[in-house]
Design a protein around this motif. Structure first.
Motif, PDB file in Angstrom:
ATOM      1  N   ARG B 281      37.626   4.635  55.729  1.00  0.00           N
ATOM      2  CA  ARG B 281      38.303   5.108  57.018  1.00  0.00           C
ATOM      3  C   ARG B 281      37.678   6.205  57.738  1.00  0.00           C
ATOM      4  NH1 ARG B 281      44.149   5.996  54.010  1.00  0.00           N
ATOM      5  NH2 ARG B 281      45.081   4.162  54.598  1.00  0.00           N
ATOM      6  N   TYR B 282      36.839   6.737  57.070  1.00  0.00           N
ATOM      7  CA  TYR B 282      35.878   7.958  57.774  1.00  0.00           C
ATOM      8  C   TYR B 282      34.668   8.177  56.974  1.00  0.00           C
ATOM      9  CZ  TYR B 282      35.033  12.050  60.678  1.00  0.00           C
ATOM     10  OH  TYR B 282      34.680  12.924  61.451  1.00  0.00           O
ATOM     11  N   GLU B 283      33.682   8.486  57.868  1.00  0.00           N
ATOM     12  CA  GLU B 283      32.271   8.969  57.324  1.00  0.00           C
ATOM     13  C   GLU B 283      32.152  10.681  57.424  1.00  0.00           C
ATOM     14  OE1 GLU B 283      29.309   5.198  57.453  1.00  0.00           O
ATOM     15  OE2 GLU B 283      29.259   6.982  59.248  1.00  0.00           O
ATOM     16  N   ILE B 284      31.935  11.092  56.333  1.00  0.00           N
ATOM     17  CA  ILE B 284      31.975  12.802  56.728  1.00  0.00           C
ATOM     18  C   ILE B 284      30.639  13.074  56.692  1.00  0.00           C
ATOM     19  CG2 ILE B 284      32.357  14.894  55.571  1.00  0.00           C
ATOM     20  CD1 ILE B 284      34.931  13.739  54.103  1.00  0.00           C
ATOM     21  N   ARG B 285      30.279  13.472  57.889  1.00  0.00           N
ATOM     22  CA  ARG B 285      28.742  14.028  58.186  1.00  0.00           C
ATOM     23  C   ARG B 285      28.700  15.555  58.079  1.00  0.00           C
ATOM     24  NH1 ARG B 285      25.822   9.652  60.449  1.00  0.00           N
ATOM     25  NH2 ARG B 285      27.353   7.554  60.542  1.00  0.00           N
ATOM     26  N   SER B 286      27.362  16.055  57.652  1.00  0.00           N
ATOM     27  CA  SER B 286      27.350  17.454  57.470  1.00  0.00           C
ATOM     28  C   SER B 286      27.022  18.005  59.196  1.00  0.00           C
ATOM     29  CB  SER B 286      26.076  17.728  56.764  1.00  0.00           C
ATOM     30  OG  SER B 286      25.974  19.302  56.851  1.00  0.00           O
ATOM     31  N   PRO B 287      27.552  19.007  59.618  1.00  0.00           N
ATOM     32  CA  PRO B 287      27.507  19.481  61.116  1.00  0.00           C
ATOM     33  C   PRO B 287      26.161  20.128  60.913  1.00  0.00           C
ATOM     34  CG  PRO B 287      29.520  20.273  59.796  1.00  0.00           C
ATOM     35  CD  PRO B 287      28.776  19.632  58.789  1.00  0.00           C
ATOM     36  N   ILE B 288      25.586  20.583  60.064  1.00  0.00           N
ATOM     37  CA  ILE B 288      24.562  21.597  60.016  1.00  0.00           C
ATOM     38  C   ILE B 288      23.518  21.201  58.726  1.00  0.00           C
ATOM     39  CG2 ILE B 288      25.897  23.658  61.188  1.00  0.00           C
ATOM     40  CD1 ILE B 288      25.784  24.852  58.236  1.00  0.00           C
ATOM     41  N   THR B 289      22.423  21.776  59.087  1.00  0.00           N
ATOM     42  CA  THR B 289      21.620  21.461  57.932  1.00  0.00           C
ATOM     43  C   THR B 289      21.705  22.878  56.997  1.00  0.00           C
ATOM     44  OG1 THR B 289      19.895  20.251  59.253  1.00  0.00           O
ATOM     45  CG2 THR B 289      18.993  21.331  57.560  1.00  0.00           C
ATOM     46  N   GLY B 290      21.492  22.713  55.572  1.00  0.00           N
ATOM     47  CA  GLY B 290      21.990  24.029  54.918  1.00  0.00           C
ATOM     48  C   GLY B 290      22.037  23.335  53.528  1.00  0.00           C
ATOM     49  N   THR B 291      22.906  24.068  52.777  1.00  0.00           N
ATOM     50  CA  THR B 291      23.033  23.784  51.216  1.00  0.00           C
ATOM     51  C   THR B 291      24.599  23.616  51.117  1.00  0.00           C
ATOM     52  OG1 THR B 291      21.383  25.240  50.836  1.00  0.00           O
ATOM     53  CG2 THR B 291      22.706  24.860  48.874  1.00  0.00           C
ATOM     54  N   ALA B 292      24.984  22.485  50.358  1.00  0.00           N
ATOM     55  CA  ALA B 292      26.293  22.424  50.023  1.00  0.00           C
ATOM     56  C   ALA B 292      26.843  23.491  49.102  1.00  0.00           C
ATOM     57  CB  ALA B 292      26.446  20.972  49.415  1.00  0.00           C
ATOM     58  N   PHE B 293      27.771  24.482  49.469  1.00  0.00           N
ATOM     59  CA  PHE B 293      28.459  25.409  48.763  1.00  0.00           C
ATOM     60  C   PHE B 293      29.442  24.992  48.145  1.00  0.00           C
ATOM     61  CE2 PHE B 293      30.853  29.460  48.661  1.00  0.00           C
ATOM     62  CZ  PHE B 293      30.025  30.229  48.055  1.00  0.00           C
ATOM     63  N   TYR B 294      30.312  23.944  48.272  1.00  0.00           N
ATOM     64  CA  TYR B 294      31.446  23.433  47.844  1.00  0.00           C
ATOM     65  C   TYR B 294      31.610  22.011  48.297  1.00  0.00           C
ATOM     66  CZ  TYR B 294      36.555  22.356  47.260  1.00  0.00           C
ATOM     67  OH  TYR B 294      37.539  21.929  46.817  1.00  0.00           O
ATOM     68  N   VAL B 295      31.849  21.326  47.121  1.00  0.00           N
ATOM     69  CA  VAL B 295      32.141  19.858  47.427  1.00  0.00           C
ATOM     70  C   VAL B 295      33.551  19.283  46.658  1.00  0.00           C
ATOM     71  CG1 VAL B 295      31.533  17.522  47.027  1.00  0.00           C
ATOM     72  CG2 VAL B 295      29.683  19.210  47.351  1.00  0.00           C
ATOM     73  N   TYR B 296      34.355  18.698  47.396  1.00  0.00           N
ATOM     74  CA  TYR B 296      35.533  18.217  47.150  1.00  0.00           C
ATOM     75  C   TYR B 296      35.460  17.466  45.856  1.00  0.00           C
ATOM     76  CZ  TYR B 296      40.294  16.388  47.051  1.00  0.00           C
ATOM     77  OH  TYR B 296      41.646  16.151  46.417  1.00  0.00           O
ATOM     78  N   ARG B 297      36.214  17.441  44.715  1.00  0.00           N
ATOM     79  CA  ARG B 297      35.807  16.562  43.620  1.00  0.00           C
ATOM     80  C   ARG B 297      37.148  16.285  43.090  1.00  0.00           C
ATOM     81  NH1 ARG B 297      31.718  17.810  38.963  1.00  0.00           N
ATOM     82  NH2 ARG B 297      33.371  17.322  37.667  1.00  0.00           N
ATOM     83  N   ALA B 298      37.897  15.353  43.705  1.00  0.00           N
ATOM     84  CA  ALA B 298      39.001  14.745  42.842  1.00  0.00           C
ATOM     85  C   ALA B 298      39.005  13.372  43.734  1.00  0.00           C
ATOM     86  CB  ALA B 298      40.359  15.364  43.379  1.00  0.00           C
ATOM     87  N   PRO B 299      39.845  12.436  42.766  1.00  0.00           N
ATOM     88  CA  PRO B 299      39.594  10.988  43.089  1.00  0.00           C
ATOM     89  C   PRO B 299      40.235  10.738  44.720  1.00  0.00           C
ATOM     90  CG  PRO B 299      40.581  11.139  41.187  1.00  0.00           C
ATOM     91  CD  PRO B 299      40.462  12.544  41.527  1.00  0.00           C
ATOM     92  N   LEU B 300      41.411  11.407  45.024  1.00  0.00           N
ATOM     93  CA  LEU B 300      42.147  11.188  46.175  1.00  0.00           C
ATOM     94  C   LEU B 300      42.032  12.286  46.976  1.00  0.00           C
ATOM     95  CD1 LEU B 300      45.346   9.153  44.591  1.00  0.00           C
ATOM     96  CD2 LEU B 300      43.028   8.291  45.674  1.00  0.00           C
ATOM     97  N   VAL B 301      42.104  12.060  48.353  1.00  0.00           N
ATOM     98  CA  VAL B 301      42.207  13.257  49.274  1.00  0.00           C
ATOM     99  C   VAL B 301      43.371  13.080  50.370  1.00  0.00           C
ATOM    100  CG1 VAL B 301      40.435  12.666  50.797  1.00  0.00           C
ATOM    101  CG2 VAL B 301      40.659  15.037  50.388  1.00  0.00           C
ATOM    102  N   TYR B 302      43.769  14.231  50.491  1.00  0.00           N
ATOM    103  CA  TYR B 302      44.829  14.417  51.783  1.00  0.00           C
ATOM    104  C   TYR B 302      44.196  14.339  53.155  1.00  0.00           C
ATOM    105  CZ  TYR B 302      48.538  15.834  48.867  1.00  0.00           C
ATOM    106  OH  TYR B 302      49.647  16.010  47.513  1.00  0.00           O
ATOM    107  N   GLU B 303      44.749  14.399  54.019  1.00  0.00           N
ATOM    108  CA  GLU B 303      44.319  14.693  55.629  1.00  0.00           C
ATOM    109  C   GLU B 303      44.281  15.986  55.710  1.00  0.00           C
ATOM    110  OE1 GLU B 303      46.711  13.308  58.436  1.00  0.00           O
ATOM    111  OE2 GLU B 303      46.054  14.301  60.115  1.00  0.00           O
ATOM    112  N   LYS B 304      43.299  16.579  56.248  1.00  0.00           N
ATOM    113  CA  LYS B 304      43.026  18.130  56.719  1.00  0.00           C
ATOM    114  C   LYS B 304      42.793  18.855  55.291  1.00  0.00           C
ATOM    115  CE  LYS B 304      44.940  18.621  61.265  1.00  0.00           C
ATOM    116  NZ  LYS B 304      45.236  17.178  61.353  1.00  0.00           N
TER     117      LYS B 304
END
Lengths: 326, 311
Positions: B281-304
């Motif tokens: 449905r959607y590819e999430i791309r990093s808007p900037i070069t940097g370090t991942a500070f937080y990554v969502y980690r659950a099987p299902l995700v809501y919009e927004k």
């Protein structure tokens, strides 16, 4: 007209929708003003921010029924929002399910967001309510405490809100100090944006108390008449509420753990030292504590959920009106 | 080591609720370390337990005239029922500070904890965030005038997050410590209800490093990984430095990105999949070069929802 105020995609074959029913009659009360140039007066009835509070559900239904049954009397807009936290209502959860966050702490626009879909919901609801002549946010205490129908306001808003609160046919108006954590509630956010918002607390969580609902509906139609939204040349009289300030309330917290068995009715006058209830230990039957009123007054909050620990709130007594009984 | 019960409450059906404290050294109250305030904070509990074990074995090395207090679990009731909030009324002890000894149960608990820890010069709370994803290990402080940045960088963790308190956070231990002139730092990382052994070690070494920098422990007793070396500079980030990436669609959340990973601008970090037919449905791309500070980690995700935070 039923409108979607929020429409968000959920992961599996469902959407998260917050709906409002707009009941609108464009016929102006005064025939001298043109309909197109006159801004219609608007009241919004909001409830279900906490998913375990149901009293407001019945109030919404009663208002929708009466407005539609007597539609010719409507002179403005009645907006009905029964479910601000629809997933919470479905799951019988006070908070927003999954994240376990209290939605009524996420209405302040300026704060850091724990999750942006909550911010999207609260911002959209706030935007749709801003500018109303009156918003009534109906709460039903929680599952632990039973409350007499009352309106609560912080004292900074009292000057503006008290004249409206006095029309609402509630028993009690509680004017409390400003509390920092309440800055992120729906009511505080709307009041600070100049949209008058009354917070009603009544009854108990997970239940409907029909008599309270009917009383509040009568008050809402009285205030609608006052605001020019409802045409009623002979409005029925409303109760004059007791007005209470912070120093006039005694809090009675449990000194022990056990089952709380009340010895008094809710909304009743009590004498100083009168027995309010007992704490018993089910394993032994021992009465571990007898709870007595610290002063003469009226019990306006009474513990409903029997299991208590040390500190659990058992009752609030309004101490400035000792003789009141129902 | 002195063990004590800091607070005790009876329950109708459970064993008494107890908060245990472990004191090391003697003299001036220098450092208080508090963990396990929520049932989801087992990682902090584990770090605190390792600290108790370590301090017990090395108590003689603690600088004279310095006392350390460790409270590994403020909230055993919620830890034991794997419930983030207080079981009976679903309140959050870490939003009840400074507490009220005559108030509701969790206000009383907060008041007892506050009384036990308020005279310490330095306060450390091993805590978590309510986000349903995983953070890098970081020190978190509030901007309150009192300078906690210096204390926070002493842990030598990769990041210090200087965060502006929202109205609810005025009820946190960290915020109230600072009101009472304790320099306070929260340590967060990982995901609620989970333990990441690497992060546990990173936090454990961070606290030892902090104790060395504060002059509470000598260098010669701590493991070499915990020594405060010159190159261990924390990057201090403000709220506005964090690039928050939200999900424009809902579905199955698929990612191999981990917190701490270096990411490139434009790189696909996660996919949101249709849960019935599997299409992206959607590819999430990093808007900037940097370090991942937080990554969502659950099987299902809501919009927004917040998918990533990049710094």
């Amino acid at each position: 007209m039923i409108e979607d105020i929020v429409d968000l995609e959920l992961p599996v074959a469902e959407r998260l929708v917050i709906r409002r029913n707009r009941l609108q009659n464009s016929t102006p009360l005064s025939t001298t003003k043109s309909e197109s140039t006159e801004k219609l007066p608007r009241i919004a009835i909001v409830t279900g921010v906490h998913g375990d509070e149901l009293e407001g559900q019945y109030v919404c239904a009663l208002i929708a029924q009466k407005v539609q049954a007597e539609f010719a009397r409507l002179r403005g807009i009645v907006d009905i929002y029964p479910a601000i936290n629809p997933l919470g209502i479905d799951a019988i959860e006070r908070s927003i399910p999954y994240l376990e966050l209290d939605m009524n702490r996420y209405f302040a626009g300026e704060q850091e967001r724990n999750d942006s879909y909550i911010a999207h919901m609260t911002d959209s609801v706030t935007e749709s309510l801003a500018g109303a002549d009156l918003v009534v946010d109906i709460h039903a205490s929680n599952i632990y405490l039973r409350e007499i129908p009352q309106i609560r306001m912080d004292r900074n808003t009292a000057e503006r809100l008290l004249p409206l609160a006095r029309l609402m046919n509630v028993d009690f108006v509680w004017i409390h100090e400003a509390i920092t954590v309440l800055k992120s509630t729906l009511a505080h956010t709307l009041n600070s944006r100049n949209t008058p918002t009354l917070v009603v607390e009544m009854g108990v969580g997970m239940r409907i108390t029909p008599v309270y609902c009917h009383e509040l509906v009568q008050g809402i139609f009285r205030v609608m008449t006052h605001l020019g939204i409802w045409d009623d040349p002979d409005p029925s009289p409303v109760k004059v509420p007791i007005e209470c300030k912070e120093g006039e309330v005694s809090y009675i917290n449990s000194p022990a753990a056990g089952l709380f068995l009340p010895a008094v009715e809710h909304w009743i006058g009590v004498a100083q030292g009168e027995l309010l209830g007992r704490i018993v230990q089910p394993l032994t039957g021992e009465v571990v504590s007898e709870i007595r009123s610290p002063g003469a007054g009226t019990v306006f909050t009474l513990r409903e959920y029997p299991v208590v620990m040390e500190g659990s709130l058992l009752a609030r007594v309004f101490t400035a009106a000792p003789e009141l009984t129902k | 080591m002195k063990t004590e019960v800091i607070y005790r409450l009876a329950s109708m059906s459970r064993e008494d609720y107890q908060i245990h404290g472990y004191r090391f050294g003697s003299g001036k109250p220098r450092v208080a370390i508090v963990a396990g305030m929520r049932g989801s904070e087992a990682q902090g509990l584990y770090v605190a337990a390792k600290l108790v074990q370590y301090l017990k074995q090395n108590e003689q090395a603690i600088a004279s005239g310095s006392e350390i207090l460790v409270i590994p679990s403020v909230n055993p009731y919620s830890l034991n029922t794997v419930h983030r909030l207080w079981p009976l009324d679903h309140t959050d002890i870490n939003r009840m500070f400074p507490g009220y000894s005559k108030g509701e149960t969790t206000q009383r608990i907060a008041a007892a904890v506050m009384e036990a820890v308020q005279d310490y010069e330095l306060g450390v709370n091993l805590t978590s965030t309510p986000h349903p994803g995983k953070h890098v290990v970081h020190a978190r402080i509030h901007r309150l005038g009192t300078d906690s940045v210096e204390a926070a960088v002493a842990f030598g963790l990769p990041f210090v997050h200087e965060h502006e308190a929202n109205p609810q956070e005025t009820g946190s231990l960290n915020y109230n410590w600072q009101i009472w002139n304790t320099r306070a730092v929260s340590l967060a990382g990982g995901r609620g209800f989970e333990i990441d052994e690497d992060q546990v070690l990173e936090l454990f070494h961070g606290v030892l490093r902090f104790l060395v920098v504060q002059g509470v422990l000598p260098k010669n007793v701590v493991p070499v990984e915990a020594l405060p070396l010159q190159h261990r500079h924390s990057r201090v980030v403000q709220d506005t430095d964090i690039c928050v990436v939200t999900t424009p669609r809902a579905g199955i959340f698929s990612t191999r990105c981990r917190p701490g990973d270096s990411v490139q601008a434009g790189e696909v970090l996660a996919e949101i999949l249709d849960p019935h037919v599997g299409e992206v449905r959607y590819e999430i791309r990093s808007p900037i070069t940097g370090t991942a500070f937080y990554v969502y980690r659950a099987p299902l995700v809501y919009e927004k929802m917040i998918a990533l935070m990049i710094v």
